[in-house]
Design an enzyme around this catalytic site. Structure first.
Site, PDB file in Angstrom:
ATOM      1  N   ARG A  74      12.647 -16.621  -0.308  1.00 18.03           N
ATOM      2  CA  ARG A  74      12.773 -18.028   0.095  1.00 18.03           C
ATOM      3  C   ARG A  74      12.454 -18.956  -1.078  1.00 18.03           C
ATOM      4  NH1 ARG A  74      13.157 -19.275   5.441  1.00 18.03           N
ATOM      5  NH2 ARG A  74      11.880 -21.148   5.316  1.00 18.03           N
ATOM      6  N   CYS A  92       7.286 -27.462  13.692  1.00 18.36           N
ATOM      7  CA  CYS A  92       8.444 -27.666  14.576  1.00 18.36           C
ATOM      8  C   CYS A  92       8.177 -26.932  15.889  1.00 18.36           C
ATOM      9  CB  CYS A  92       9.738 -27.204  13.917  1.00 18.36           C
ATOM     10  SG  CYS A  92       9.738 -25.481  13.434  1.00 18.36           S
TER      11      CYS A  92
HETATM   12  N1  SAM Z   1       9.229 -27.501   4.341  1.00 17.79           N
HETATM   13  C1  SAM Z   1      10.394 -26.635   4.444  1.00 17.79           C
HETATM   14  C2  SAM Z   1      11.659 -27.464   4.425  1.00 17.79           C
HETATM   15  O1  SAM Z   1      11.610 -28.655   4.721  1.00 17.79           O
HETATM   16  O2  SAM Z   1      12.715 -26.918   4.063  1.00 17.79           O
HETATM   17  C3  SAM Z   1      10.287 -25.740   5.649  1.00 17.79           C
HETATM   18  C4  SAM Z   1       9.051 -24.911   5.644  1.00 17.79           C
HETATM   19  S1  SAM Z   1       8.913 -23.721   6.919  1.00 17.79           S
HETATM   20  C5  SAM Z   1       8.548 -24.684   8.283  1.00 17.79           C
HETATM   21  C6  SAM Z   1       7.398 -22.956   6.537  1.00 17.79           C
HETATM   22  C7  SAM Z   1       7.384 -22.123   5.276  1.00 17.79           C
HETATM   23  O3  SAM Z   1       6.060 -21.629   5.063  1.00 17.79           O
HETATM   24  C8  SAM Z   1       8.291 -20.916   5.325  1.00 17.79           C
HETATM   25  O4  SAM Z   1       9.215 -20.958   4.261  1.00 17.79           O
HETATM   26  C9  SAM Z   1       7.353 -19.723   5.164  1.00 17.79           C
HETATM   27  O5  SAM Z   1       7.898 -18.694   4.373  1.00 17.79           O
HETATM   28  C10 SAM Z   1       6.151 -20.346   4.485  1.00 17.79           C
HETATM   29  N2  SAM Z   1       4.880 -19.596   4.719  1.00 17.79           N
HETATM   30  C11 SAM Z   1       4.676 -18.553   5.535  1.00 17.79           C
HETATM   31  N3  SAM Z   1       3.399 -18.132   5.449  1.00 17.79           N
HETATM   32  C12 SAM Z   1       2.790 -18.897   4.550  1.00 17.79           C
HETATM   33  C13 SAM Z   1       1.484 -18.929   4.022  1.00 17.79           C
HETATM   34  N4  SAM Z   1       0.542 -18.087   4.419  1.00 17.79           N
HETATM   35  N5  SAM Z   1       1.228 -19.837   3.098  1.00 17.79           N
HETATM   36  C14 SAM Z   1       2.179 -20.711   2.677  1.00 17.79           C
HETATM   37  N6  SAM Z   1       3.444 -20.728   3.162  1.00 17.79           N
HETATM   38  C15 SAM Z   1       3.725 -19.838   4.091  1.00 17.79           C
END
Ligand code: SAM
Length: 458
Positions: A154, A247
């Site tokens: 990602r 979300c």
């Molecule tokens: N802000 C993004 C956008 O507007 O395109 C969407 C973010 S999405 C809601 C949350 C993200 O947090 C995901 O890409 C996920 O991989 C990441 N994530 C998952 N676990 C995490 C962690 N422990 N620390 C930081 N990020 C994490």
């Protein structure tokens, strides 16, 4: 109709006694599609006049580029389009003229009070990058944005999206939040925590999210969200602003996380909290809370700015091949035409054979997983300089000595990687679709060699 989990339905019935029926009915309607204009590349009025022509759909040509645009009221430059418009298939999308983003997801950045005064901003959970791009558009190339994503795949998509949107002042990292917190105590004016969550608000748009939902996962997400906010607190300067968003509808992940954070961090004020429900607005479910970190009690250690070392910058005189490239290719008036004066604090950084232009005051990044410490200018390869695709996407025709403007139809050929005949001098040439940069070509004796990256060809 999507089959919603029973425990979810029961909880929503309790939480929305008055309008539960309306909420449930929203699942029978289709979701909305929206995009945000890239104001780093074109202004909104131009975008509307270029893409927003209202005309009878049947009369449109097969290769039309006209969208049925309607304003997203909570985000300037945000517009709904009709699904049949398919803006993602057009070369204008590859040129980064707009970013496709769920309309409700445009809400949180509006609370973050980002501007072009030179702030340091962290987007802690940033992939695929919609909100980082909204932040970058507000920063207008000033200050420094650190966009972080923990998952490698990602993070790569995030980096590619920031490149496509022509963002110059962002550093893309792939780090664990606690590692960032160790390196950057009290360092940021603004932090966005768009946290991973149970995704209840996306059930309509992404029915797969339903299959991953469970009460255990809601609890797991809530615990992780608290941890993320604790890390964000360590990195926020006193007087700074923190926005938390999800979300999901779950109170356990929203209001209860906010309450926990305020209880454990009395130096914060909650300044706004907002929910978006799909039966009340034209978008999916979202939640955002905005906190301000009070200034009182600032210790000597909590001086503004990145603590510790800065990245080490090369001198321009160490980069002969870059200098030759810019003499041959860029207009001296372009702000990417680098001289010791025009660098103005920006830094030249070498990673392997790649050269980057990093924002002013970029902190030392050694030891961190960094995908992109700023704008990639190109690669130094055996005494020749090969410009980066990212550089092309951040240039305008006025910035270069040679450019070639393609019609929409021809732009499809360029995107496929085809070469075509051309006139004029040999050399690196900026290829544009209707004046918006798409990539580089190199003209060699009447033929334009195609330098559109192989991985992006279609
Ligand atoms: N802000 C993004 C956008 O507007 O395109 C969407 C973010 S999405 C809601 C949350 C993200 O947090 C995901 O890409 C996920 O991989 C990441 N994530 C998952 N676990 C995490 C962690 N422990 N620390 C930081 N990020 C994490």
């Amino acid at each position: 109709m999507i089959k919603l989990p029973e425990e979810f339905i029961n909880r929503m019935k309790e939480e929305l006694p008055g309008d539960y029926e309306a909420f449930l009915n929203s699942y029978e309607q289709s979701s909305y599609h929206a995009l945000r204009v890239n104001t780093l590349k074109c202004d909104t009025d131009f975008f509307l006049s270029f893409f927003g022509r209202k005309e009878d759909k049947a009369a449109r040509s097969q290769e039309n580029a006209h969208f049925s645009l309607e304003t997203v009221t909570w985000e300037e430059g945000g517009f709904y389009y009709a699904e049949s418009d398919e803006p993602g298939r057009l070369p204008y999308h590859d040129a980064g003229l707009y970013y496709i983003q769920e309309p409700s997801a445009m809400l949180p950045v509006g609370l973050l009070a980002v501007d072009d005064s030179g702030q340091s901003v962290l987007d802690l959970c940033a992939a695929p990058g919609g909100k980082s791009f909204q932040i970058a558009a507000r920063m207008k190339g000033k200050g420094i944005l650190i966009s972080n994503e923990i998952h490698p795949g990602r993070a790569a998509v995030l980096s590619e999206n920031m490149e496509r949107m022509g963002v110059r002042n962002a550093c893309v990292c792939q780090e664990k939040p606690d590692r960032l917190a160790e390196r950057f105590p009290c360092s940021f004016d603004r932090i966005l925590v768009d946290a991973p969550c149970s995704g209840e608000g996306m059930f309509r748009k992404n029915p797969e999210a339903v299959t991953q939902w469970s009460t255990e996962n809601v609890s797991f997400c809530a615990a992780r969200q608290k941890e993320l906010l604790n890390r964000a607190d360590q990195m926020l300067k006193p007087g700074g602003i923190l926005v938390y968003s999800t979300c999901t509808f779950s109170r356990q992940e929203n209001e209860e996380v906010v309450a926990y954070f305020l209880q454990t961090h009395p130096d914060y004020l909650l300044t706004k909290e907002q929910r978006l429900y799909p039966h009340q607005i034209r978008g999916e479910g979202h939640f955002a809370a905005c906190f301000e970190k009070r200034k009182a009690g600032v210790s000597v250690l909590e001086k503004p700015g990145f603590p510790g070392k800065r990245s080490v910058s090369l001198r321009l005189s160490d980069c002969d091949d870059l200098m030759r490239f810019q003499e041959e290719t860029l207009s001296p008036s372009a702000d990417l035409f680098l001289t010791e004066d025009s660098l103005n604090g920006r830094m030249l950084i070498r990673f392997g054979d790649a050269l980057y232009l990093a924002p002013k005051d970029t902190p030392a990044l050694n030891g961190l997983r960094v995908l992109r410490p700023g704008l990639m200018l190109g690669k130094s390869l055996k005494n020749r300089f090969e410009p980066a695709h990212a550089l092309a996407l951040s240039l305008r025709p006025d910035d270069v000595k040679r450019h070639m403007t393609l019609s929409l139809k021809k732009a499809y050929d360029y995107r496929k990687g085809l070469t075509f005949p051309c006139e004029g001098e040999n050399g690196w040439t900026l290829i544009t679709v209707d004046g918006f940069s798409l990539g580089f070509g190199k003209s060699v004796q009447g033929m334009m060699k195609n330098h559109y990256p192989k991985g992006l060809r279609k």
